[in-house]
Structure formats: structure tokens, C-alpha cells
Design a protein around this motif. Sequence first.
Motif, PDB file in Angstrom:
ATOM      1  N   VAL A 179       0.784  -1.310   0.169  1.00 35.57           N
ATOM      2  CA  VAL A 179       0.048  -0.207  -0.157  1.00 35.57           C
ATOM      3  C   VAL A 179       0.957   1.296  -0.041  1.00 35.57           C
ATOM      4  CG1 VAL A 179      -1.984   1.182   1.148  1.00 35.57           C
ATOM      5  CG2 VAL A 179      -1.949  -1.240   1.247  1.00 35.57           C
ATOM      6  N   SER A 180       0.503   2.353  -0.850  1.00 30.45           N
ATOM      7  CA  SER A 180       1.162   3.515  -0.535  1.00 30.45           C
ATOM      8  C   SER A 180       0.200   4.328  -0.089  1.00 30.45           C
ATOM      9  CB  SER A 180       1.191   4.023  -2.430  1.00 30.45           C
ATOM     10  OG  SER A 180       1.698   5.348  -2.231  1.00 30.45           O
ATOM     11  N   PRO A 181       0.376   4.883   0.970  1.00 28.88           N
ATOM     12  CA  PRO A 181      -0.315   5.985   1.717  1.00 28.88           C
ATOM     13  C   PRO A 181      -0.623   7.131   1.032  1.00 28.88           C
ATOM     14  CG  PRO A 181       1.836   6.246   2.664  1.00 28.88           C
ATOM     15  CD  PRO A 181       2.010   5.079   1.577  1.00 28.88           C
ATOM     16  N   ASP A 182      -0.102   7.475   0.199  1.00 26.68           N
ATOM     17  CA  ASP A 182      -0.344   8.728  -0.679  1.00 26.68           C
ATOM     18  C   ASP A 182       0.343   8.553  -2.284  1.00 26.68           C
ATOM     19  OD1 ASP A 182       2.345   9.582  -0.260  1.00 26.68           O
ATOM     20  OD2 ASP A 182       1.661  10.682   1.319  1.00 26.68           O
ATOM     21  N   LYS A 183       0.102   9.621  -3.136  1.00 25.97           N
ATOM     22  CA  LYS A 183       0.649   9.494  -4.344  1.00 25.97           C
ATOM     23  C   LYS A 183       2.058   9.823  -4.247  1.00 25.97           C
ATOM     24  CE  LYS A 183      -3.669  11.081  -6.596  1.00 25.97           C
ATOM     25  NZ  LYS A 183      -4.301  12.165  -7.431  1.00 25.97           N
ATOM     26  N   GLY A 184       2.587  10.544  -3.327  1.00 25.00           N
ATOM     27  CA  GLY A 184       4.055  10.899  -3.471  1.00 25.00           C
ATOM     28  C   GLY A 184       4.885   9.860  -2.911  1.00 25.00           C
ATOM     29  N   ALA A 185       4.170   8.527  -2.257  1.00 28.43           N
ATOM     30  CA  ALA A 185       4.728   7.463  -1.883  1.00 28.43           C
ATOM     31  C   ALA A 185       4.968   6.505  -3.094  1.00 28.43           C
ATOM     32  CB  ALA A 185       4.305   6.719  -0.789  1.00 28.43           C
ATOM     33  N   ARG A 186       4.283   6.554  -4.270  1.00 30.15           N
ATOM     34  CA  ARG A 186       3.891   5.571  -5.176  1.00 30.15           C
ATOM     35  C   ARG A 186       5.502   4.923  -5.874  1.00 30.15           C
ATOM     36  NH1 ARG A 186       0.698   7.264  -9.864  1.00 30.15           N
ATOM     37  NH2 ARG A 186       1.002   5.369 -10.736  1.00 30.15           N
ATOM     38  N   PRO A 187       6.251   6.133  -6.061  1.00 29.66           N
ATOM     39  CA  PRO A 187       7.651   5.619  -6.641  1.00 29.66           C
ATOM     40  C   PRO A 187       8.185   4.592  -5.739  1.00 29.66           C
ATOM     41  CG  PRO A 187       7.404   7.867  -6.926  1.00 29.66           C
ATOM     42  CD  PRO A 187       6.336   7.513  -6.044  1.00 29.66           C
ATOM     43  N   PHE A 188       8.207   4.739  -4.448  1.00 28.24           N
ATOM     44  CA  PHE A 188       8.996   3.765  -3.475  1.00 28.24           C
ATOM     45  C   PHE A 188       8.230   2.550  -3.397  1.00 28.24           C
ATOM     46  CE2 PHE A 188       9.497   1.922   0.939  1.00 28.24           C
ATOM     47  CZ  PHE A 188      10.734   1.655   0.614  1.00 28.24           C
ATOM     48  N   MET A 189       6.678   2.561  -3.593  1.00 28.15           N
ATOM     49  CA  MET A 189       5.873   1.246  -3.538  1.00 28.15           C
ATOM     50  C   MET A 189       6.183   0.457  -4.852  1.00 28.15           C
ATOM     51  SD  MET A 189       1.764   1.045  -3.811  1.00 28.15           S
ATOM     52  CE  MET A 189       2.116   1.489  -5.535  1.00 28.15           C
ATOM     53  N   ASN A 190       6.243   1.285  -5.825  1.00 28.24           N
ATOM     54  CA  ASN A 190       6.763   0.699  -7.080  1.00 28.24           C
ATOM     55  C   ASN A 190       7.888   0.037  -7.394  1.00 28.24           C
ATOM     56  OD1 ASN A 190       4.033   1.079  -8.301  1.00 28.24           O
ATOM     57  ND2 ASN A 190       4.812   3.152  -9.156  1.00 28.24           N
ATOM     58  N   ALA A 191       9.081   0.494  -6.507  1.00 29.41           N
ATOM     59  CA  ALA A 191      10.327   0.178  -6.399  1.00 29.41           C
ATOM     60  C   ALA A 191      10.542  -1.030  -5.874  1.00 29.41           C
ATOM     61  CB  ALA A 191      11.400   1.278  -5.996  1.00 29.41           C
ATOM     62  N   SER A 201      -7.276  12.694   6.283  1.00 24.23           N
ATOM     63  CA  SER A 201      -8.505  11.576   5.749  1.00 24.23           C
ATOM     64  C   SER A 201      -7.805  11.058   4.667  1.00 24.23           C
ATOM     65  CB  SER A 201      -9.574  12.372   5.397  1.00 24.23           C
ATOM     66  OG  SER A 201      -9.415  13.254   3.953  1.00 24.23           O
ATOM     67  N   MET A 202      -8.128   9.813   4.733  1.00 26.38           N
ATOM     68  CA  MET A 202      -7.424   8.777   3.734  1.00 26.38           C
ATOM     69  C   MET A 202      -8.666   8.159   2.872  1.00 26.38           C
ATOM     70  SD  MET A 202      -4.195   8.698   4.606  1.00 26.38           S
ATOM     71  CE  MET A 202      -3.574   7.154   3.791  1.00 26.38           C
ATOM     72  N   THR A 203      -8.620   8.142   1.681  1.00 28.61           N
ATOM     73  CA  THR A 203      -9.594   7.599   0.907  1.00 28.61           C
ATOM     74  C   THR A 203      -8.966   6.558  -0.375  1.00 28.61           C
ATOM     75  OG1 THR A 203      -9.694   9.318  -0.714  1.00 28.61           O
ATOM     76  CG2 THR A 203     -11.374   9.348   0.924  1.00 28.61           C
ATOM     77  N   PHE A 204      -9.475   5.576  -0.924  1.00 27.85           N
ATOM     78  CA  PHE A 204      -9.101   4.657  -1.510  1.00 27.85           C
ATOM     79  C   PHE A 204      -8.890   5.233  -3.056  1.00 27.85           C
ATOM     80  CE2 PHE A 204     -10.036   1.226  -4.652  1.00 27.85           C
ATOM     81  CZ  PHE A 204      -8.968   0.465  -4.451  1.00 27.85           C
ATOM     82  N   ASN A 205      -7.842   5.045  -3.845  1.00 26.31           N
ATOM     83  CA  ASN A 205      -7.875   5.494  -5.073  1.00 26.31           C
ATOM     84  C   ASN A 205      -8.182   4.393  -5.988  1.00 26.31           C
ATOM     85  OD1 ASN A 205      -7.050   6.414  -7.812  1.00 26.31           O
ATOM     86  ND2 ASN A 205      -5.951   8.331  -6.783  1.00 26.31           N
ATOM     87  N   PRO A 206      -9.073   4.192  -6.602  1.00 24.18           N
ATOM     88  CA  PRO A 206      -9.195   3.109  -7.675  1.00 24.18           C
ATOM     89  C   PRO A 206      -8.486   3.240  -8.786  1.00 24.18           C
ATOM     90  CG  PRO A 206     -11.290   4.468  -7.668  1.00 24.18           C
ATOM     91  CD  PRO A 206     -10.552   5.015  -6.617  1.00 24.18           C
ATOM     92  N   GLU A 207      -8.236   4.421  -9.379  1.00 24.20           N
ATOM     93  CA  GLU A 207      -7.602   4.544 -10.724  1.00 24.20           C
ATOM     94  C   GLU A 207      -6.197   4.045 -10.569  1.00 24.20           C
ATOM     95  OE1 GLU A 207      -8.329   8.355 -12.104  1.00 24.20           O
ATOM     96  OE2 GLU A 207     -10.469   8.059 -12.116  1.00 24.20           O
ATOM     97  N   LEU A 208      -5.394   4.339  -9.589  1.00 27.77           N
ATOM     98  CA  LEU A 208      -3.993   3.966  -9.270  1.00 27.77           C
ATOM     99  C   LEU A 208      -3.882   2.642  -8.709  1.00 27.77           C
ATOM    100  CD1 LEU A 208      -2.833   7.461  -8.482  1.00 27.77           C
ATOM    101  CD2 LEU A 208      -2.836   6.380 -10.750  1.00 27.77           C
ATOM    102  N   SER A 209      -4.892   1.940  -8.304  1.00 27.74           N
ATOM    103  CA  SER A 209      -4.616   0.732  -7.679  1.00 27.74           C
ATOM    104  C   SER A 209      -4.958  -0.680  -8.282  1.00 27.74           C
ATOM    105  CB  SER A 209      -5.735   0.516  -6.303  1.00 27.74           C
ATOM    106  OG  SER A 209      -5.707   1.656  -5.566  1.00 27.74           O
TER     107      SER A 209
END
Length: 263
Positions: free
Chosen positions: A210-222, A248-256
Motif C-alpha cells: 500500500v502507498s499511503p499517498d501519491k507521493g509514496a508511489r515511486p517507492f511502492m513501485n520500486a 483523511s484517507m480515501t481509496f484511489n481505484p484508478e491507481l490501484s
Amino acid sequence: MSDRFIVTGNFTDDPFAIDMAQYIGLREDISDVVSLKTFANSEFCPRYMLDVDDMEHIGRRLEGKIVLICSVSNHERSRNDYAMRNCILARAAKDNGAEQVVLVEPDLFYSAQDRGPHRIGPLEKDRPDIDLKKFDGQAFTSLLYAELLKKSGVDAVVTVHNHSVKVQNLFSEIFEGHFHNLIPTDVYAHYIKNSNFVQTGKDGNNLVIVSPDKGARPFMNAVYEALDLPECKRVVMDKVRTGEREISMTFNPELSDISIEEI
């Protein structure tokens, strides 16, 4: 080579500092090398334990030495206290002739405050006034901490997975490139795949990262690429700050990779 190094933590019996000393082959107990003493008035006054009978090298006994300050925090003191201890340890090393002082701080202090009420540096030249207003009246503490460390005698800083580009840039500039941000993707992937704690399933079909936000996506993908588990799924959350200390945290279906119903 190991005899050139001196390792200290910023509090007594710091397990991180002890492990670091053992890893580079130091046999002497680090508590016998640096005395982390405190005056009766509570002021920190460390002392590098040198030859008490040597009257010819006063203030120069650390010449040729590389001092590693291992900095972590615990619940005994505040991060503010430990940050000041780092500065005093660095100054004591340099005042006694140390060739180089390296701060090893996996969780780099004050990185959350990576902006101030002014536009400082090229990354901030286009910041809107509404963003500047968020920090109106506050200090740019990331910049202050970097400058304090440099002034105290720290020559290089090593941290782990600092994801603030602004912090990375200002530390790299102030320490003239001697800032090292270690990214532990291979370590995380190895632990996930080989520890008994995580049951990944066949080809990762039991694993979701899980990436807690969009900024963490590069690390999650790595981490995902390092895992090399084709059935592993990724989930991305959207983080919205609703107050100074609330999010607040919401699920992002487009990037998951999976739907909310599958979670």
C-alpha cells in the motif's frame, strides 16, 4: 582501517550505535570511548575519552579520526534534545581535531517542516501565497537544522528513505553533496520474501502493498519491482489534510490494482 573510526550514540547504551560499531569491527565498548555526561544543571557535556596522561596532544588527540554519530530517538528525551546533543557531539569531535564527522540519522529530524514562510531556493520560486500562509509565523526548521549541523562540524549526513525533495536538496547543497539518502527497497523486498512473518502466497497472491499517498508511489513501485512477485497487488490511497493535525484517507481505484470490494 577500523582504528580510524570512533562511534557514538547520542544517549547511553544506544543499540543502533553499538550495532554500528560492531559492524565496522570496533572491539572497544563505545561507552568507554565517549562519556555522555551531563552537568548538574542538566546541560549536556560529552567527552571523548582520550589518554589522560598525554600532555603533548591536548585538543589534537582525534586527529586522523572519523567520528560517526549514530542518532535515533526514544521516549526518554525529545527529538529537540537529541538534535542539540548531535551538534555538541560534533563540535566536541572537531574541537579535538577529528578529521571528519558523519551524522548517521535514519529518521532525519525536522524533515516534516520542509518549508517556511518565504520562497527559498528554485523549488519554491512558484509557491502560491496560500501555501506560504500555512507557514506564516513558523520557522523553516529543516533549513535551520542543516545549518546548525554544518556549523557544529558535521561534514556528511546519512539518512534512510527521506522522501522530501526539498530536504534532500537543501542538505545536499549545505553539505556540498555529502548527503546520502539510502533507499531500502532491496532490504524490504528481501524481508517480505524470506521472513516467516509475511506469508506472500503463490507468486504473491496473498500480498498487497500500500502507498499511503501519491507521493509514496515511486517507492511502492520500486519495492514491487524488487519483489518480482507477479500476483502481488498494489493499492494507492489519497491523503487529504483536513486540519493542522488531521488527515483523511480515501481509496484511489484508478491507481490501484484491485477494487475496493476486494480489499
